[in-house]
Design a protein around this motif. Structure first.
Motif, PDB file in Angstrom:
ATOM      1  N   MET A   1       0.956  -0.795   0.078  1.00  5.84           N
ATOM      2  CA  MET A   1       0.513   0.090  -0.304  1.00  5.84           C
ATOM      3  C   MET A   1       0.698   0.768   0.174  1.00  5.84           C
ATOM      4  SD  MET A   1      -2.877   1.117   2.752  1.00  5.84           S
ATOM      5  CE  MET A   1      -3.779   2.893   2.450  1.00  5.84           C
ATOM      6  N   THR A   2       0.485   1.942  -1.257  1.00  2.54           N
ATOM      7  CA  THR A   2       1.501   3.162  -1.349  1.00  2.54           C
ATOM      8  C   THR A   2       1.119   4.405  -0.249  1.00  2.54           C
ATOM      9  OG1 THR A   2       1.268   3.296  -3.422  1.00  2.54           O
ATOM     10  CG2 THR A   2       2.109   5.333  -2.149  1.00  2.54           C
ATOM     11  N   THR A   3       2.075   4.821   0.780  1.00  2.01           N
ATOM     12  CA  THR A   3       1.422   6.147   1.760  1.00  2.01           C
ATOM     13  C   THR A   3       1.699   7.188   1.713  1.00  2.01           C
ATOM     14  OG1 THR A   3       3.705   6.979   2.252  1.00  2.01           O
ATOM     15  CG2 THR A   3       2.845   5.262   3.304  1.00  2.01           C
ATOM     16  N   LEU A   4       0.994   8.273   2.599  1.00  2.00           N
ATOM     17  CA  LEU A   4       0.928   9.626   1.345  1.00  2.00           C
ATOM     18  C   LEU A   4       2.013   9.902   1.185  1.00  2.00           C
ATOM     19  CD1 LEU A   4      -0.822  11.874   0.876  1.00  2.00           C
ATOM     20  CD2 LEU A   4      -0.948  12.797   3.127  1.00  2.00           C
ATOM     21  N   LYS A   5       3.147  10.028   1.846  1.00  2.00           N
ATOM     22  CA  LYS A   5       4.924  10.493   1.830  1.00  2.00           C
ATOM     23  C   LYS A   5       4.918   9.708   0.969  1.00  2.00           C
ATOM     24  CE  LYS A   5       9.244  10.407   4.341  1.00  2.00           C
ATOM     25  NZ  LYS A   5       9.977  10.255   5.711  1.00  2.00           N
ATOM     26  N   VAL A   7       3.662   8.875  -1.766  1.00  2.00           N
ATOM     27  CA  VAL A   7       2.228   9.595  -2.903  1.00  2.00           C
ATOM     28  C   VAL A   7       3.428  10.753  -3.298  1.00  2.00           C
ATOM     29  CG1 VAL A   7       0.555  10.319  -3.894  1.00  2.00           C
ATOM     30  CG2 VAL A   7       0.498   8.706  -2.673  1.00  2.00           C
ATOM     31  N   ILE A   8       3.939  11.139  -2.088  1.00  2.00           N
ATOM     32  CA  ILE A   8       4.289  12.883  -2.574  1.00  2.00           C
ATOM     33  C   ILE A   8       5.271  12.739  -2.573  1.00  2.00           C
ATOM     34  CG2 ILE A   8       4.600  15.245  -0.981  1.00  2.00           C
ATOM     35  CD1 ILE A   8       2.023  14.339   0.630  1.00  2.00           C
ATOM     36  N   GLU A   9       6.155  12.304  -2.084  1.00  2.00           N
ATOM     37  CA  GLU A   9       7.821  12.351  -2.736  1.00  2.00           C
ATOM     38  C   GLU A   9       7.983  11.553  -4.222  1.00  2.00           C
ATOM     39  OE1 GLU A   9       9.228  10.255   0.478  1.00  2.00           O
ATOM     40  OE2 GLU A   9       9.955  12.335   1.850  1.00  2.00           O
ATOM     41  N   ALA A  10       6.899  10.987  -4.448  1.00  2.00           N
ATOM     42  CA  ALA A  10       7.363  10.537  -6.079  1.00  2.00           C
ATOM     43  C   ALA A  10       7.370  11.573  -6.961  1.00  2.00           C
ATOM     44  CB  ALA A  10       6.009   9.738  -6.002  1.00  2.00           C
ATOM     45  N   ASN A  11       6.678  12.422  -7.232  1.00  2.00           N
ATOM     46  CA  ASN A  11       6.470  13.451  -7.438  1.00  2.00           C
ATOM     47  C   ASN A  11       5.613  13.346  -8.568  1.00  2.00           C
ATOM     48  OD1 ASN A  11       6.517  16.433  -7.614  1.00  2.00           O
ATOM     49  ND2 ASN A  11       8.763  16.734  -9.030  1.00  2.00           N
ATOM     50  N   ASP A  12       5.013  12.142  -8.805  1.00  2.00           N
ATOM     51  CA  ASP A  12       3.803  11.507 -10.136  1.00  2.00           C
ATOM     52  C   ASP A  12       2.553  12.185 -10.273  1.00  2.00           C
ATOM     53  OD1 ASP A  12       2.718   9.782 -11.635  1.00  2.00           O
ATOM     54  OD2 ASP A  12       3.744   8.114 -11.454  1.00  2.00           O
ATOM     55  N   THR A  13       2.593  13.460 -11.288  1.00  5.52           N
ATOM     56  CA  THR A  13       1.292  13.839 -10.764  1.00  5.52           C
ATOM     57  C   THR A  13      -0.014  13.157 -11.667  1.00  5.52           C
ATOM     58  OG1 THR A  13       1.785  14.737 -13.084  1.00  5.52           O
ATOM     59  CG2 THR A  13       2.243  15.814 -10.965  1.00  5.52           C
ATOM     60  N   ILE A  14       0.418  12.214 -11.885  1.00  9.76           N
ATOM     61  CA  ILE A  14      -0.638  11.251 -12.023  1.00  9.76           C
ATOM     62  C   ILE A  14      -1.396  10.168 -11.261  1.00  9.76           C
ATOM     63  CG2 ILE A  14      -1.264   9.048 -13.493  1.00  9.76           C
ATOM     64  CD1 ILE A  14      -1.327  11.240 -15.508  1.00  9.76           C
ATOM     65  N   LEU A  15       0.006   9.862 -10.266  1.00 18.03           N
ATOM     66  CA  LEU A  15      -0.045   9.248  -8.687  1.00 18.03           C
ATOM     67  C   LEU A  15      -1.249   9.419  -8.272  1.00 18.03           C
ATOM     68  CD1 LEU A  15      -0.185   6.376  -6.995  1.00 18.03           C
ATOM     69  CD2 LEU A  15       2.089   7.246  -6.516  1.00 18.03           C
ATOM     70  N   MET A  16      -0.483  10.970  -8.295  1.00 12.92           N
ATOM     71  CA  MET A  16      -1.000  11.990  -6.891  1.00 12.92           C
ATOM     72  C   MET A  16      -2.076  12.074  -7.587  1.00 12.92           C
ATOM     73  SD  MET A  16       2.156  14.519  -7.298  1.00 12.92           S
ATOM     74  CE  MET A  16       1.528  16.441  -6.326  1.00 12.92           C
TER      75      MET A  16
END
Length: 201
Positions: A1-5, A7-16
């Motif tokens: 499971m992807t955490t909020l941290k 998601v944000i640190e990935a800098n992937d706008t599609i994922l966001m």
């Protein structure tokens, strides 16, 4: 499971965008559910108007006065039997756990004789909460009563209720100070709080 941290640190706008959509759909669902619940509770409170006044759903009980004190007048105008019947019914609508609901509906004698200590204590907590819950019904009915009054009368009633709430908050503060501070501090504060309560007219 992807955490909020992550998601944000990935800098992937599609994922966001995807994760925002998931979160926002939950917000929408809760808001819709809340809106429906408010409409239902407001409609029921309004239906009480003309059947029973809101004061029937305030406690008709008062604490026994201490020596030298005057007996207090109860806020509730209904009978104890009426109040308890509706307090219990209201609580049954709120208590979700089946076991807790069954325990709540026991008589005091039955509860003391049959319940384990933890369940007995939980029942006592729910009984105390039920007095707060039924007061919410009284407040909702009062709001519905005011909405059905002529404009000037309604405004006067709202102002009167605000003063009552201000007095109650001042008394609550006094009680909190008494429990949490020294006797000298409590007496000093009590003098000012009592003066404040008298000034709220």
């Amino acid at each position: 499971m992807t955490t909020l941290k992550q998601v944000i640190e990935a800098n992937d706008t599609i994922l966001m965008a995807t994760e925002f959509g998931k979160a926002d759909s939950i917000v929408n669902a809760v808001e819709d559910k809340l809106k429906d619940a408010k409409e239902t509770s407001n409609a029921i409170a309004s239906a009480f108007v003309g059947i029973h006044p809101h004061t029937h759903f305030l406690s008709p009980r008062v604490s026994k006065p201490k020596d030298g004190e005057k007996a207090k007048k109860p806020k509730g105008t209904g009978t104890i039997a009426f109040y308890d019947e509706h307090r219990i019914a209201n609580a049954v609508g709120r208590i979700k756990d089946k076991q807790e609901r069954e325990d709540f509906l026991l008589s005091d004698a039955e509860a003391e004789a049959t319940l384990p200590v933890a369940r007995y204590k939980r029942r006592r907590v729910l009984i105390q909460q039920s007095s707060t819950w039924i007061k919410r019904l009284a407040n909702a009915i009062r709001k519905a009563e005011i909405e059905k009054m002529p404009k000037e009368e309604a405004e006067s009633a709202r102002n009167k209720d605000k003063l009552v709430q201000a007095r109650e908050k001042a008394r609550s503060l006094g009680n909190w100070i008494t429990k949490n501070f020294s006797e000298d501090t409590s007496k000093l504060c009590a003098t000012h709080i009592n003066a404040l309560i008298k000034d709220i007219k």
